[in-house]
Design a protein around this motif. Sequence first.
Motif, mmCIF file in Angstrom:
data_model
loop_
_atom_site.group_PDB
_atom_site.id
_atom_site.type_symbol
_atom_site.label_atom_id
_atom_site.label_comp_id
_atom_site.label_asym_id
_atom_site.label_seq_id
_atom_site.Cartn_x
_atom_site.Cartn_y
_atom_site.Cartn_z
ATOM 1 N N THR A 4 44.269 14.654 29.241
ATOM 2 C CA THR A 4 45.185 13.533 29.495
ATOM 3 C C THR A 4 45.851 13.052 28.218
ATOM 4 O OG1 THR A 4 43.345 11.964 29.267
ATOM 5 C CG2 THR A 4 43.861 12.758 31.491
ATOM 6 N N GLU B 174 34.369 16.850 32.617
ATOM 7 C CA GLU B 174 34.931 15.497 32.489
ATOM 8 C C GLU B 174 35.465 15.266 31.085
ATOM 9 O OE1 GLU B 174 31.683 13.053 33.635
ATOM 10 O OE2 GLU B 174 31.998 13.335 35.799
ATOM 11 N N LEU C 208 38.775 17.091 30.771
ATOM 12 C CA LEU C 208 39.837 16.389 31.487
ATOM 13 C C LEU C 208 40.339 15.190 30.690
ATOM 14 C CD1 LEU C 208 38.475 16.485 35.152
ATOM 15 C CD2 LEU C 208 40.485 17.672 34.257
ATOM 16 N N GLN C 209 39.419 14.491 30.040
ATOM 17 C CA GLN C 209 39.810 13.341 29.232
ATOM 18 C C GLN C 209 40.684 13.786 28.055
ATOM 19 O OE1 GLN C 209 36.525 11.006 27.878
ATOM 20 N NE2 GLN C 209 37.793 9.320 27.156
#
Length: 302
Positions: free
Chosen positions: A273, A266, A269-270
């Motif tokens: 972005t 997670e 993924l942050q």
Amino acid sequence: MDSQNIPHLIPTFLSSKTLRLEQICQSKFQPRNYFNEVAMEELAASIKEHGILQPLLVRPMPGNQYELVAGERRYKAAQALGLTVVPVTVREMTDPEVLQYALVENLQREDLNPVEETEGILQLLEMRLQKDRDWIISLLNSIANGKRGLTDGAVRNRELTDGAVRNREQQLIQDVFATIGRLTPESFRTHRLPLLKLPPELFEALRYGRIKWTKAKEIAKLESESERLALLERAIAQSLSLRQIQQIVREKKTPRNSAQQQREVEGLLQQFTHFKAWDNPDKRYKMESLLTELKELLTEQD
């Protein structure tokens, strides 16, 4: 070394003289394999300035030759300096006496690493008891087991089941360790024999003084050969402490749980972005490759 420390090795023949270096051959009973290069250079410099202050110990051999018993470092330094003659003390000695003398001298000066020490003691026990290594290790384990009986290896050797024979062999073992000093049969069995089971890469590194026994034992806890090799080279190159090695081994042996892995994904993924390096061709290519791999993994799970 003062020969009074091992009175049963006092020879019947003793003389001091000088010999041509070519008359002296190295002994197959020399327990040392590793010689520190810096220490050897310092010794050579001292001999060059002051000469050889302590004679080499040799024993006579056929053909006007002599076998080196003690003084391996002085012998090698003399060779390096190109000396032609060296002072020696000549003694008549048996094979077991040669090995025992060399062992005691090196152990008293703490010149042997654990591998050399272990192999030298086992060789001496083999010579004194006239038995092979497996038999001796079985007897050492049997002694430790006491009244509980013999080990499997010892049971296979029926001679060990004879109580009188075992008592005689045990006494010989006690005598050997009493002469050597520093180690008892039990401490040898507990702290030295286990290193014979080290993985080959660690055993060789220990033999040649590249790493200490405590560090090698810790690295051996890793099951993966590639991980052991990587940590071994890192420990040597970076002079890692035992505590640092223990921490690395703990981390590698403690797998991350699924919750930790999910949090890591997670977080990545942050970061992804907000990734702003698409204009960089190299970085964009790497990201595209990673995305392709991720897609393939997701496809495999479907």
